[in-house]
Design an enzyme around this catalytic site. Structure first.
Site, PDB file in Angstrom:
ATOM      1  N   HIS A   1      47.347  33.193  41.605  1.00  0.00           N
ATOM      2  CA  HIS A   1      46.284  32.192  41.694  1.00  0.00           C
ATOM      3  C   HIS A   1      45.709  32.088  43.105  1.00  0.00           C
ATOM      4  O   HIS A   1      46.403  32.198  44.110  1.00  0.00           O
ATOM      5  CB  HIS A   1      46.805  30.825  41.241  1.00  0.00           C
ATOM      6  CG  HIS A   1      48.006  30.341  42.010  1.00  0.00           C
ATOM      7  ND1 HIS A   1      47.913  29.635  43.183  1.00  0.00           N
ATOM      8  CD2 HIS A   1      49.333  30.482  41.757  1.00  0.00           C
ATOM      9  CE1 HIS A   1      49.126  29.342  43.625  1.00  0.00           C
ATOM     10  NE2 HIS A   1      50.003  29.850  42.786  1.00  0.00           N
ATOM     11  N   ASP A   2      44.392  31.932  43.163  1.00  0.00           N
ATOM     12  CA  ASP A   2      43.649  31.657  44.392  1.00  0.00           C
ATOM     13  C   ASP A   2      43.597  32.828  45.364  1.00  0.00           C
ATOM     14  O   ASP A   2      43.240  32.645  46.534  1.00  0.00           O
ATOM     15  CB  ASP A   2      44.213  30.413  45.104  1.00  0.00           C
ATOM     16  CG  ASP A   2      44.238  29.196  44.203  1.00  0.00           C
ATOM     17  OD1 ASP A   2      43.156  28.684  43.870  1.00  0.00           O
ATOM     18  OD2 ASP A   2      45.345  28.772  43.798  1.00  0.00           O
TER      19      ASP A   2
ATOM     20  N   GLY B   1      50.338  33.829  45.640  1.00  0.00           N
ATOM     21  CA  GLY B   1      49.179  32.946  45.632  1.00  0.00           C
ATOM     22  C   GLY B   1      48.517  32.816  46.985  1.00  0.00           C
ATOM     23  O   GLY B   1      49.157  32.926  48.034  1.00  0.00           O
TER      24      GLY B   1
END
Length: 264
Positions: free
Chosen positions: A121-122, A139
């Site tokens: 994520h991200d 992440g």
């Protein structure tokens, strides 16, 4: 003639250009958007709030847009955005973003992403990168344009990798890897600069000479990061043709985490 195989499942609400091909047994979720010329092979699952641009080649057995591997995630409206002309080989997993950051995982244009790559994520990936097999990004990792990550490279969360950087196979990054730097090891250490890659991309001898100078100030003079930055900044006075490279390096170094620093 439809380019969507009859065994594929495309949910109502998905926005799929008429030129997109979707292979057998793939599943396309209701909030997915796929641009013209993109091909999705068999047994792929594309879900979540995922936008995919034009002329991408997505091979079989990929999972794109699944929720983040983050125990704090609670169904917030986060997204995955993939640009144009990317090649995504088999068994890759790209997650959507998380509310703890911008809420978006981004992949730019013209990237070559090999099998079993994980983008958590991200993550933010630039343009023209190469990720070899089994590259694993935790992440919030940021990867600059033209970076090359060797097979089985593993990157700790919140690390940044600068443009034109290069990692050898089995490298383990716990700190930021500056632009142009070649790294290897567990943990990774700086070995040289990516001179061959710069030549292939058309860098002039003057620009490559400036990269050599930055390498000297960062790694061969025993200076602190602040002292190295002052020496690199002074290089701009007599190297105007390399100003863009010097400014990129200084901008990257100024954003280094004071606890982790850079790969040394």
């Amino acid at each position: 003639m439809s380019l969507i195989h009859p065994t594929a499942i495309v949910y109502p609400g998905a926005q799929i250009d008429s030129s997109v091909s979707i292979g057998p047994y793939s599943v396309i979720g209701p909030n997915v958007r796929i641009g013209a010329g993109t091909s999705v092979a068999s047994h792929c699952v594309i879900e979540g709030n995922t936008t995919i641009g034009r002329d991408n080649r997505i091979f079989q057995f990929n999972s794109l847009g699944a929720i983040p591997q983050d125990k704090k995630y609670n169904n917030e409206p986060c997204a995955l955005i993939i640009g144009d002309r990317n090649t995504i080989r088999e068994f890759c997993t790209f997650n959507i973003g998380s509310p703890g950051d911008q809420g978006v995982t981004r992949v730019g244009n013209d990237n070559w992403i090999m099998a079993y790559v994980h983008l958590a994520h991200d993550c933010v990936v630039g343009h023209h990168t190469i990720f070899a097999n089994n590259t694993q990004l935790a992440g919030h990792v940021w990867v600059g344009d033209w970076a090359i990550l060797g097979g089985f490279t593993v990157v700790h969360q919140f690390c940044r990798i600068g443009a034109h950087a290069f990692t050898a196979m089995n490298s383990l990054l716990f700190a930021d890897l500056p632009p142009f730097v070649m790294a290897q090891g567990q943990p990774a250490q700086a070995r040289s600069m990516n001179f061959e890659g710069l030549k292939r991309r058309g860098f002039s001898p003057e620009r490559i000479s400036a990269v050599k100078g930055m390498h000297k100030h960062l790694y061969r003079e025993g200076l602190t990061l602040e002292q190295s930055m002052l020496r690199i900044k002074a290089m701009a006075d007599d190297r105007p043709e390399s100003m863009v490279d010097i400014e990129m390096m200084l901008d990257f170094l100024s954003g280094a985490n004071p606890q982790r620093g850079i790969v040394r």
